[in-house]
Design a protein around this motif. Structure first.
Motif, short mmCIF file in Angstrom:
data_model
loop_
_atom_site.label_atom_id
_atom_site.label_comp_id
_atom_site.label_asym_id
_atom_site.label_seq_id
_atom_site.Cartn_x
_atom_site.Cartn_y
_atom_site.Cartn_z
N UNK A 159 0.83 -1.21 0.00
CA UNK A 159 0.00 0.00 0.00
C UNK A 159 0.86 1.25 0.00
N UNK A 193 2.45 1.78 -3.30
CA UNK A 193 1.50 2.37 -4.25
C UNK A 193 1.32 3.86 -3.98
N UNK A 194 1.19 4.23 -2.70
CA UNK A 194 1.01 5.65 -2.36
C UNK A 194 2.21 6.46 -2.83
N UNK A 221 4.33 5.57 -5.27
CA UNK A 221 4.37 5.52 -6.73
C UNK A 221 3.36 6.52 -7.31
N UNK A 222 2.29 6.79 -6.55
CA UNK A 222 1.25 7.70 -7.03
C UNK A 222 1.45 9.12 -6.48
N UNK A 223 2.64 9.41 -6.01
CA UNK A 223 2.95 10.74 -5.44
C UNK A 223 2.00 11.09 -4.30
N UNK A 224 1.66 10.11 -3.50
CA UNK A 224 0.81 10.39 -2.34
C UNK A 224 1.51 9.97 -1.06
N UNK A 246 2.47 11.71 1.18
CA UNK A 246 2.00 12.46 2.36
C UNK A 246 0.99 11.65 3.17
N UNK A 247 0.25 10.77 2.50
CA UNK A 247 -0.69 9.92 3.25
C UNK A 247 0.08 8.83 4.00
N UNK A 279 1.32 9.70 7.27
CA UNK A 279 0.33 9.81 8.35
C UNK A 279 0.12 8.46 9.05
#
Lengths: 221, 221
Positions: free
Chosen positions: B133, B136-137, B139-142, B144-145, B148
């Protein structure tokens, strides 16, 4: 970039990319020559999003298209886009139980949502899932977990507020819509995995302190 | 009771019950006559558990058997039983991403688990899901999540502690093992549904106050 590079950078095989192009999940590349298309970073990004939906959220390919359409919609509000994502990631479940149990669960959910002052579409798929789950808990004599709805909701609200804040900080609407899609789906996988780990940790500690939760200590001689 | 009554009370069709009997998911009834079996409350209970696993947790029938075997095990500790349930409900996912992203995610998860002082089997399926997970976050430029993780973990720990306490209060080991199976699976569905509702509620409120999170207000004239 050519489709071969798109494949290399995304890790998605060329035939799969061509399938996504045929299905309209991935927009066509720009024709650099009659039989040669070139793809941009946006294609790589979209490809990663498609993989996340399919591989992590287990969203059926057929549904991925509707998610992406909502996601690309210029007329749909972010709120409606979120609704579309929710419908895509909420498997429709029907649990077998007698009518009384289901009626009690439905009443409990209605009261609960009202009590928390949540603004919710009564037809939201998550409402049906909640009713089904509480129905199952009651049918399995586990109503005591259903009665902890408040504890679950408080923890989940903290998560949701953090997620929405992190998402709102993403800047312009398109970025936000993408964050909502990714956050809704990957966030759920994150929570699910962390919960299993928290359970394993608590279970390991309880096992050490041989509480009643560990029959193993009594089972094994 | 006869199979007809078992079917009526559980809401499960007779042919399905016979299928579960053949597959060994449901123990045989007591023969009251050479061609007449009678079933007890325990059968009704087990039938409800099977339905919850299949209908709510979407556990494949093939896997249901291994869950029930762990669940009935007299030698396995509750901790190991929980592990079996976790493996059954954790779909094995493989997300496509480059090695560097995956290595970074793996390091982050290792640090995180160490930092929280969690006692976790490094081969726990949830660890792999967490790594996938976060991969994937990122790889998807996320990312920042993914950063958290602590906020997610705190909320999830509160839920897990409540669940374990509610479960430990269930009395004798068998009851507890059953509660663990049901709680792990139905609790996850509960959390997932509540989170979607919390998001819908926050989104509805934000839409009203037309914050940047709602492009809809600007999209529509």
């Amino acid at each position: 970039m050519r489709i071969a590079e798109l494949s290399r950078r995304s890790g998605v095989p060329v035939p799969t990319i061509k399938y996504y192009l045929r299905e309209g999940l991935l927009p066509a590349g720009e024709l650099s020559s009659p039989n040669q298309a070139s793809y941009a970073e946006a294609h790589l990004h979209r490809l990663r999003l498609i993989r996340a939906l399919i591989e992590l959220a287990s969203v059926p390919v057929a549904r991925v298209k509707s998610v992406l359409e909502a996601f690309d919609s210029k007329t749909m509000s972010t709120h409606d886009r979120i609704g579309t994502v929710h419908r895509a990631v909420t498997p429709s479940r029907q649990v077998t139980a007698d009518d009384d149990t289901r009626a009690a669960a439905t009443a409990q959910v209605r009261e609960f949502v009202k009590g928390r002052g949540w603004i919710i579409d009564p037809d939201a798929p998550a409402i049906a899932t909640l009713v089904d789950t509480i129905t199952a808990l009651r049918a399995l004599d586990r109503a005591h977990l259903a009665e902890q709805l408040g504890t679950y909701a408080e923890a989940v609200e903290r998560i949701a507020e953090m997620e929405v804040a992190a998402t709102a900080a993403r800047g312009e609407p398109d970025q936000i819509a993408e964050s909502v899609v990714i956050g809704t789906i990957l966030g759920e996988t994150l929570i699910s995995a962390l919960r299993l780990l928290a359970h394993e940790n608590l279970s390991a500690r309880l096992m050490r302190s041989t509480t009643p939760l560990d029959p193993g200590s009594t089972d094994s001689p």
